[in-house]
Design a protein around this motif. Structure first.
Motif, PDB file in Angstrom:
ATOM      1  N   UNK A  51       0.860  -1.184   0.000  1.00 55.37           N
ATOM      2  CA  UNK A  51       0.000   0.000   0.000  1.00 55.37           C
ATOM      3  C   UNK A  51       0.893   1.228   0.000  1.00 55.37           C
ATOM      4  N   UNK A  52       0.594   2.162  -0.888  1.00 60.17           N
ATOM      5  CA  UNK A  52       1.341   3.411  -0.944  1.00 60.17           C
ATOM      6  C   UNK A  52       0.355   4.530  -1.260  1.00 60.17           C
ATOM      7  N   UNK A  53      -0.214   5.102  -0.215  1.00 57.49           N
ATOM      8  CA  UNK A  53      -1.209   6.159  -0.406  1.00 57.49           C
ATOM      9  C   UNK A  53      -2.461   5.611  -1.053  1.00 57.49           C
ATOM     10  N   UNK A  54      -2.822   6.180  -2.198  1.00 61.83           N
ATOM     11  CA  UNK A  54      -4.018   5.751  -2.919  1.00 61.83           C
ATOM     12  C   UNK A  54      -3.709   4.766  -4.035  1.00 61.83           C
ATOM     13  N   UNK A  55      -2.619   4.039  -3.905  1.00 59.47           N
ATOM     14  CA  UNK A  55      -2.301   3.009  -4.899  1.00 59.47           C
ATOM     15  C   UNK A  55      -1.692   1.788  -4.241  1.00 59.47           C
ATOM     16  N   UNK A  56      -1.815   0.706  -4.973  1.00 58.78           N
ATOM     17  CA  UNK A  56      -1.169  -0.550  -4.575  1.00 58.78           C
ATOM     18  C   UNK A  56      -0.027  -0.750  -5.571  1.00 58.78           C
ATOM     19  N   UNK A  57       1.154  -0.985  -5.045  1.00 59.26           N
ATOM     20  CA  UNK A  57       2.316  -1.269  -5.895  1.00 59.26           C
ATOM     21  C   UNK A  57       2.606  -2.759  -5.806  1.00 59.26           C
TER      22      UNK A  57
ATOM     23  N   UNK B  91      -9.361   3.568  -9.639  1.00 62.57           N
ATOM     24  CA  UNK B  91      -9.579   2.871 -10.907  1.00 62.57           C
ATOM     25  C   UNK B  91      -9.842   1.372 -10.730  1.00 62.57           C
ATOM     26  N   UNK B  92      -9.748   0.870  -9.513  1.00 57.54           N
ATOM     27  CA  UNK B  92      -9.965  -0.563  -9.271  1.00 57.54           C
ATOM     28  C   UNK B  92     -11.449  -0.826  -9.093  1.00 57.54           C
ATOM     29  N   UNK B  93     -11.959  -1.767  -9.848  1.00 51.52           N
ATOM     30  CA  UNK B  93     -13.347  -2.200  -9.711  1.00 51.52           C
ATOM     31  C   UNK B  93     -13.343  -3.704  -9.479  1.00 51.52           C
TER      32      UNK B  93
ATOM     33  N   UNK C 276      -9.906  -5.110   0.808  1.00 47.37           N
ATOM     34  CA  UNK C 276     -11.264  -4.592   0.640  1.00 47.37           C
ATOM     35  C   UNK C 276     -11.526  -3.419   1.581  1.00 47.37           C
ATOM     36  N   UNK C 277     -10.976  -3.463   2.789  1.00 48.15           N
ATOM     37  CA  UNK C 277     -11.115  -2.330   3.712  1.00 48.15           C
ATOM     38  C   UNK C 277     -10.408  -1.096   3.149  1.00 48.15           C
ATOM     39  N   UNK C 278      -9.238  -1.302   2.548  1.00 49.69           N
ATOM     40  CA  UNK C 278      -8.502  -0.194   1.933  1.00 49.69           C
ATOM     41  C   UNK C 278      -9.321   0.418   0.790  1.00 49.69           C
TER      42      UNK C 278
ATOM     43  N   UNK D  93     -11.825   4.734   0.728  1.00 51.93           N
ATOM     44  CA  UNK D  93     -11.538   5.790  -0.244  1.00 51.93           C
ATOM     45  C   UNK D  93     -12.104   7.120   0.240  1.00 51.93           C
ATOM     46  N   UNK D  94     -11.491   8.217  -0.157  1.00 54.17           N
ATOM     47  CA  UNK D  94     -11.997   9.538   0.234  1.00 54.17           C
ATOM     48  C   UNK D  94     -13.437   9.721  -0.205  1.00 54.17           C
TER      49      UNK D  94
END
Length: 149
Positions: A63-69, A88-90, A134-136, A140-141
């Protein structure tokens, strides 16, 4: 002649040990900031899925802020192989591994079908990692569109 052979063998052993050390150091650097979990990834999954077990890459996600690396485990690269933005993840579904996938994935893995910017992908992770993921996504904001199946 024997001395040259011994030096060659020692050089190969040192080279292999150095490679393994760098391999382990890279993993520690990725995990250093915390928020990592084991995660297999399969990109560009055909419509309807594919239970052949092909195309899976074993890796570590962070986890890195609002993205997964996502980093491949068997690589020396310092940069992530893929980055997925939360917005952008659905998530389109989840399932247990099927067929040959059971051999390609970790034993306790759950497969999460997703789309990201028009590409279909699948993530395979443990139940605990799935709960955190899923919690992450749900954290979301306000106003950010998130679809969690």
């Amino acid at each position: 002649m024997v001395l040259v052979l011994v030096l060659c063998v020692v050089a190969v052993v040192v080279f292999v040990l150095l490679g393994l050390f760098v391999f382990g150091l890279r993993r520690r650097l990725i995990q250093r900031s915390g928020g990592t979990f084991d995660c297999s990834l399969r990109w560009d999954v055909p419509e309807g899925g594919d239970a052949s077990g092909k195309g899976w890459g074993y890796g570590v996600a962070r986890y890195n802020g609002d993205r997964i690396e996502w980093f491949r485990v068997f690589s020396y690269a310092i940069r992530p192989r893929r980055a997925l933005e939360r917005s952008a993840i659905e998530v389109t579904g989840r399932r247990a591994p099927e067929g040959e996938e059971e051999l390609a994935l970790l034993s306790d893995a759950i497969v999460l079908a997703c789309s990201h910017r028009g590409s279909r992908l699948e993530l395979a992770m443990s139940e605990d990692a799935l709960t955190g993921f899923l919690a992450w996504l749900e954290a979301a904001p306000p106003g950010q569109r998130v679809n969690v199946a």
